[in-house]
Design a protein around this motif. Structure first.
Motif, mmCIF file in Angstrom:
data_model
loop_
_atom_site.group_PDB
_atom_site.id
_atom_site.type_symbol
_atom_site.label_atom_id
_atom_site.label_comp_id
_atom_site.label_asym_id
_atom_site.label_seq_id
_atom_site.Cartn_x
_atom_site.Cartn_y
_atom_site.Cartn_z
ATOM 1 N N GLY A 160 0.822 -1.199 0.000
ATOM 2 C CA GLY A 160 0.000 0.000 0.000
ATOM 3 C C GLY A 160 0.861 1.255 0.000
ATOM 4 N N ALA A 161 1.962 1.256 0.800
ATOM 5 C CA ALA A 161 2.843 2.407 0.845
ATOM 6 C C ALA A 161 3.511 2.611 -0.495
ATOM 7 N N HIS A 162 3.894 1.522 -1.154
ATOM 8 C CA HIS A 162 4.558 1.619 -2.450
ATOM 9 C C HIS A 162 3.613 2.192 -3.502
ATOM 10 N N ALA A 163 2.324 1.848 -3.374
ATOM 11 C CA ALA A 163 1.364 2.341 -4.352
ATOM 12 C C ALA A 163 1.179 3.847 -4.225
ATOM 13 N N GLN A 164 1.352 4.384 -3.008
ATOM 14 C CA GLN A 164 1.146 5.802 -2.778
ATOM 15 C C GLN A 164 2.418 6.623 -2.917
ATOM 16 N N SER A 165 3.577 6.007 -2.890
ATOM 17 C CA SER A 165 4.856 6.700 -2.939
ATOM 18 C C SER A 165 5.769 6.035 -3.959
ATOM 19 N N SER A 166 6.715 6.814 -4.476
ATOM 20 C CA SER A 166 7.647 6.250 -5.443
ATOM 21 C C SER A 166 8.936 7.042 -5.444
ATOM 22 N N VAL A 167 10.023 6.358 -5.764
ATOM 23 C CA VAL A 167 11.323 6.982 -5.983
ATOM 24 C C VAL A 167 11.858 6.435 -7.298
ATOM 25 N N THR A 168 12.256 7.327 -8.192
ATOM 26 C CA THR A 168 12.698 6.932 -9.529
ATOM 27 C C THR A 168 14.130 7.378 -9.770
ATOM 28 N N LEU A 169 14.955 6.456 -10.229
ATOM 29 C CA LEU A 169 16.310 6.769 -10.686
ATOM 30 C C LEU A 169 16.253 6.969 -12.200
ATOM 31 N N TYR A 170 16.807 8.066 -12.699
ATOM 32 C CA TYR A 170 16.742 8.361 -14.127
ATOM 33 C C TYR A 170 17.976 9.168 -14.523
ATOM 34 N N GLY A 178 -5.374 15.098 -1.546
ATOM 35 C CA GLY A 178 -4.860 15.831 -2.693
ATOM 36 C C GLY A 178 -3.505 16.459 -2.470
ATOM 37 N N ASN A 179 -2.863 16.154 -1.329
ATOM 38 C CA ASN A 179 -1.551 16.711 -1.004
ATOM 39 C C ASN A 179 -0.449 15.689 -1.279
ATOM 40 N N ARG A 180 0.735 16.186 -1.579
ATOM 41 C CA ARG A 180 1.871 15.298 -1.836
ATOM 42 C C ARG A 180 3.170 16.000 -1.463
ATOM 43 N N ALA A 181 4.148 15.201 -1.051
ATOM 44 C CA ALA A 181 5.522 15.681 -0.846
ATOM 45 C C ALA A 181 6.351 15.235 -2.037
ATOM 46 N N ILE A 182 7.251 16.099 -2.512
ATOM 47 C CA ILE A 182 8.068 15.764 -3.667
ATOM 48 C C ILE A 182 9.523 16.128 -3.408
ATOM 49 N N PHE A 183 10.419 15.471 -4.119
ATOM 50 C CA PHE A 183 11.819 15.888 -4.106
ATOM 51 C C PHE A 183 12.454 15.549 -5.448
ATOM 52 N N ARG A 184 13.546 16.232 -5.745
ATOM 53 C CA ARG A 184 14.298 16.004 -6.981
ATOM 54 C C ARG A 184 15.763 16.291 -6.717
ATOM 55 N N LEU A 185 16.627 15.355 -7.039
ATOM 56 C CA LEU A 185 18.069 15.508 -6.873
ATOM 57 C C LEU A 185 18.741 15.119 -8.180
ATOM 58 N N GLU A 186 19.435 16.060 -8.828
ATOM 59 C CA GLU A 186 20.137 15.766 -10.074
ATOM 60 C C GLU A 186 21.577 16.247 -9.989
ATOM 61 N N ARG A 187 22.435 15.588 -10.756
ATOM 62 C CA ARG A 187 23.843 15.977 -10.791
ATOM 63 C C ARG A 187 24.360 15.852 -12.212
ATOM 64 N N GLY A 188 24.920 16.939 -12.745
ATOM 65 C CA GLY A 188 25.481 16.902 -14.080
ATOM 66 C C GLY A 188 26.908 16.392 -14.074
ATOM 67 N N TYR A 189 27.334 15.846 -15.200
ATOM 68 C CA TYR A 189 28.703 15.337 -15.304
ATOM 69 C C TYR A 189 29.118 15.281 -16.765
ATOM 70 N N SER A 190 30.415 15.176 -16.978
ATOM 71 C CA SER A 190 30.952 15.008 -18.321
ATOM 72 C C SER A 190 31.203 13.533 -18.576
#
Length: 369
Positions: free
Chosen positions: A25-35, A77-89
């Motif tokens: 149930g928790a997984h259905a309501q929350s997610s973390v994606t690596l991209y 109707g509320n949600r918490a979000i986060f985003r972490l990105e890192r650029g590289y050569s």
């Protein structure tokens, strides 16, 4: 088996089933994606300091990066979000601080508020109408990326709001703190934007203002790159103002767009020497088009005229892209820039030419995961 052991086994199985149902149930309501994305290739530049150059490239269209993105349903109707990105050569392994990281709260009716290191509203509401902010990418930026349509810099210490859509209209605002005691406006910034979509028609506008840019290391923005008569230099700027307006219209598989922006920089100081430099302004006029020739082949092109303070630039380019799959594609592009006397020709990602003309021809491979 004894009745006692049977009961213990049943209890253990029941507990495991309950825990499994809770975790599901928790997984259905929350997610973390690596991209992320890897973009690398080869480029030829006809004049860099008076010499031709062949080089291996990373991020000729899109800057290579990896990221983590998460969402948690808080109910109502509320949600918490986060985003972490890192650029590289991809070619050197060097890491870059050129991508966002933030955390925030969103509501279906009231919009989203985020806190962190983020794109300004030029990126969100104006850049999509330029080719550098769309399929063209890095090398199609306006001279010196003077309007930040290619998001050369992000706003640190920023609080940002994005509204939901009101009949196709969306609004946004951002404030980036200086974080300096007793110097509230020294290296701070704020930005506003709006967009409207109605069928094939899209339009957007944005404004960015910064004070004391580059004056402190912990403020909103790092120094900006500006041109001298023959070169470019890192500059601190007391006052920066950037305006942008764009519109696009889709006709079948062809999308045409036009964009205008104006950027002014006053109170300019050369970072390396501490000397004052003249104020400078840029007006950019761009037209571009994208044609989906087949489901796997797209063609794009743009022309930009930039009027600066005592100089001007003509910048044109074309790009072809072939999609091997939804995640992997290859591209070929050519960009030409001509500068007037008293100004250097510098295609974005290249070093200055020794004369007023520069040509870049590049090819690359991209993979998204």
């Amino acid at each position: 088996m004894s009745a006692n052991k049977i009961n213990k086994t049943a209890i253990t199985a029941a507990a495991a089933a309950v825990l499994l149902s809770l975790s599901t149930g928790a997984h259905a309501q929350s997610s973390v994606t690596l991209y992320g994305e890897l973009d690398t290739g080869l480029a030829y530049i006809n004049n860099v300091g008076g010499h031709s150059q062949w080089k291996s490239t990373s991020g000729l269209v899109d800057g290579s990066y990896w990221g983590l993105q998460g969402i948690e349903d808080l109910g109502g109707g509320n949600r918490a979000i986060f985003r972490l990105e890192r650029g590289y050569s991809v070619t050197t392994g060097e890491m870059f601080n050129d991508h966002p990281y933030y955390v925030g709260l969103g509501n279906e009716k009231f919009g989203t508020v985020t806190f962190g290191h983020q794109y300004d509203l030029i990126h969100d509401y104006f850049a999509p109408f330029t080719l550098t902010g769309g399929t063209g990418g890095t090398a199609f930026a306006h001279p010196f990326d003077n309007d930040n349509a290619n998001n050369s810099y992000l706003a640190a210490n920023s609080v940002k709001y994005a509204s939901p859509s009101f009949g196709g209209l969306t609004l946004g605002g951002m404030y980036a703190f200086s974080n300096a005691a007793g110097q509230f406006a020294n290296n701070r910034a704020y930005s506003f934007g709006a967009s409207y979509q109605n069928g094939a028609l899209n339009a957007g506008a944005a404004y960015l203002h910064a004070n004391g840019r580059g004056n402190t290391s912990a403020g909103a923005f790092t120094p900006v790159v500006l041109p001298s008569a023959t070169d470019v230099f890192d500059a601190g700027v007391q006052t920066q103002n950037t305006y942008g307006v764009g519109v696009s219209y889709a006709i079948g598989d062809f999308t045409m767009a036009a964009a205008w922006s104006r950027s002014t920089y006053a109170g300019v100081v050369v970072i390396d020497t501490g000397e004052s430099a003249p104020s400078i302004g840029f007006s950019n006029y761009e037209v571009n088009g994208i044609y989906q020739l087949t489901p796997t082949i797209s063609l794009a092109g743009s022309y930009t005229y930039t009027k600066g303070s005592g100089a001007h630039w003509h910048n044109g380019g074309v790009q072809a892209d072939y999609q091997f799959s939804k995640r992997t594609d290859t591209y070929l592009e050519a960009i030409y820039q001509h500068a007037s006397s008293g100004a250097p020709a510098v295609i974005n990602t290249a070093d200055p030419s020794s004369n007023h003309n520069q040509v870049l021809i590049g090819a690359g491979l991209r993979h998204r995961f």
